[in-house]
Motif scaffolding. Sequence first.
Motif: not given
Length: 845
Positions: A667-671, A703-712, A718-719
């Motif tokens: 995962y990655q997140i910026n604030a 801003e961010g993203n997260y990988s749950f695994g198994a393709g999800f 959000l601002t």
Amino acid sequence: MHVKKTALAIAVALCGSGYAPEYLSPLAQNADGSIQQEDATKNEAPYWEKIVVTASPSGATMQEASVSVSSFDEEGIMKLAPRSTAEVFRALPGIRAESSGGGGNANITIRGIPLATGGSKFMQIHEDGLPVLEYGDINFGNTDNFLRYDWSVKLIESLRGGSASTFASNSPGGVINLISQTGEIEGGAVGVSYGLDYDEFRLDFAYGGEINRDLYFHIGGFARGGEGPRDTGFNGDQGGQVKFNITKVLDAGHLRFHVKHLDDKVTTYLPAPVRVKGNGEYGPVANFDASSETLHSAFTTNISGFDAYGNPQNRDLTDGIESNVTSFGFEADLEVARDVFLVNRFRVSDISGGFISPFTDTFGDYGPQSADNMAAAICESALDGNGNPFNCATTSVTLANGTNAGDTYSGLAFLNLLFDTKFNDLGNMINDLNLRKEFDNGVSVTLGYYYSKQDIATSWQSWQTFIQTVDGTDSQYLHIEDANGEALVNNGLWVPSFLSWNWDLNYTTTAPYINIGFEVGDNWLFDVSARRDTVDANGELLSRCCGGTTDVDLNGDGVISGNSEDASASNGFGFGGGVINLNQAGASTQIVNYEASNTAFSVGGSYLYSDSLTLFGRYSEGGRAIADRLLQIAGTLNSDGSLTSTTTGFDETEQLEVGVKYASKDYQINATLFDTVTQDTQAEVTSGLTFIREYEATGLELEGNYSFGAGFSISGNLTWTDAEISDDKFNPALVGKTPRRQADVIYTLIPQYENDDWLVGASIQGSTDFYVQDSNALKQDGYSIVNLFATWFVSDAFSVSVNVNNATDEFVITESEEGSAQIGDIIRARPLNGRTSSIAMKYTF
């Protein structure tokens, strides 16, 4: 812990360069000298490890840089189910892109900076590091009119705030950069797409690769045709684009040459009748749904009128926004001595076209209403050629053309003020040169010089007004007579010459700039930069309003008759019924002859706590030259064209931002917390209002993203923004109000599932409620637009995709001409597109 920046620190000072890390040094070569082709199947580094290249002072990665930057590649763009380039932009963090205008004419802003009128005043849109237009809010010439997203684009990158003040002119809010494919990875693709519930066909293509051992190329583009996402009754979206570049690899760097040709027409949607269902809720009026239909019609496409000098001409309403762009440019990126690098980018563009579309106007009581009421109101206000009133005991309204011409009509009618503008010349020539010296101690010094020449030669073509039926498929002209049979509206035409303006302006911008970057230890990166913009403005505005004294046979029957052909007649508003005189007799002239300057600076730094965690901060001050809209604001120019004491010729923006970036494998997140103060000097065409204001905004960008695994996985942004009008020269009562169309929260969420055979998901783009005007009386409720996407990978080379834009068919307005209304009222507003679905097939090779 991190790659030391000796060769990259504050590197290139690209001033908006559009290229990825491999372009910072000569490309790798095989033993025989041929280019080492990248393996397109290997896993690329995460995008946050890519070098920031847009309006950035350093060669740091996205994770390390002291700026807020985001990007979308082709796959990410596909998930948005976009129907225009602006619909891609609205998914970028912090950016508010109102894409309700169709394939162009979008309103775009950033981080609470106001949208007092239209276009993208405080941020620029670049192609490969140079602006498409020097000014993003030219009247009717919005930047997005003159560029298109297609497969020739490798990446769309945005930089918000920060160093945009010093690494690009006239864009203190930020820069959106469309970065082209260049062919270093050999291969290509061809594909077609079709509207499933709307009329459009599109073909896309792209191919690039090696010509010989030190030469490679890329070519891409599209062709399309159809009505577009809303019913018009004709093929209004028609044309295409081709882009080509070729790169020569040298021992000390590379040279690149590129050309682009865009010849495209798109129907643009202006404010139209919308029903108020509640304060914040809207919907269609009888016989017309503004989210899926337009007031264009096959019955009203051929317009007989006059150019800005009174010469008769025919105009075709199907032209919509007509965009003709031919550009040529080159880039040189060379190491001219040990640790001394020269970067020069040049482009010259021939830009022309036009803008024509019906605008639902209201003069006095003439807003959208029943045809009988409108006829009575027109008759009561009108005077004949001798200054006497008409006989308004009764009025008659009949269909003037099309189906059932001559039949009595009593449905809903609207007053069409036809926005009719020609872009005679919006061309420009731009060059950006910088020289950078890298020192062994980690210090980097860049000196640069920017030159831009922007023409603004447009004609407002003797705008005409028509009375028409409100009909979403077959709008027809109306003929209105008084009790004596005298024509008040002659076969649809009410006033044949509302106004006529001819703009012939030139703006030359020069800007020396400097950047110094340095490291402190292994964990701190700093930079400080400054820029001095000077604008030399010359030209004139020739204006004539409201008719003339020459009788003209508009309907071609050989007889001068009726209010619309008799120049001596008056309709009660002071508009002569005739047309402007030839050669603009009696017109007024505003000379433009001034020079204005502004100094911008930016200072920022990053603390690299670890490979995964970065803290950063930045303060910037930048400026934006006001350009053509300055001529519409009383008291800003003297008669000799010089600036008065009320304006400096620039609006300024101050921004403070602090942020944190965290990135890991999963995962990655910026604030980023930001605070912005903006001056805005503006003129609004539709209302005739002018603004000299100050705005303040504080907000948080996530801003961010997260990988749950198994393709999800899930990604998004959000601002949150708290904005207010902090000063208003002409209307102090607005101080403390929330700026029009500014929501507290805007967001995009993209959940998805992917395996070897399928990719499915949704992009959810939404907003909390916002006021449609600065009076803060009428609002649009919060909403979520759900876009669905699915791709079946039939084989490694062939795929089939289906997407649905606005799957739940939400009726959402982005703007309204009215600031207050009661339930049941009809207002003039622009909604987002209703539900549309398409299917696409793509073959890669």
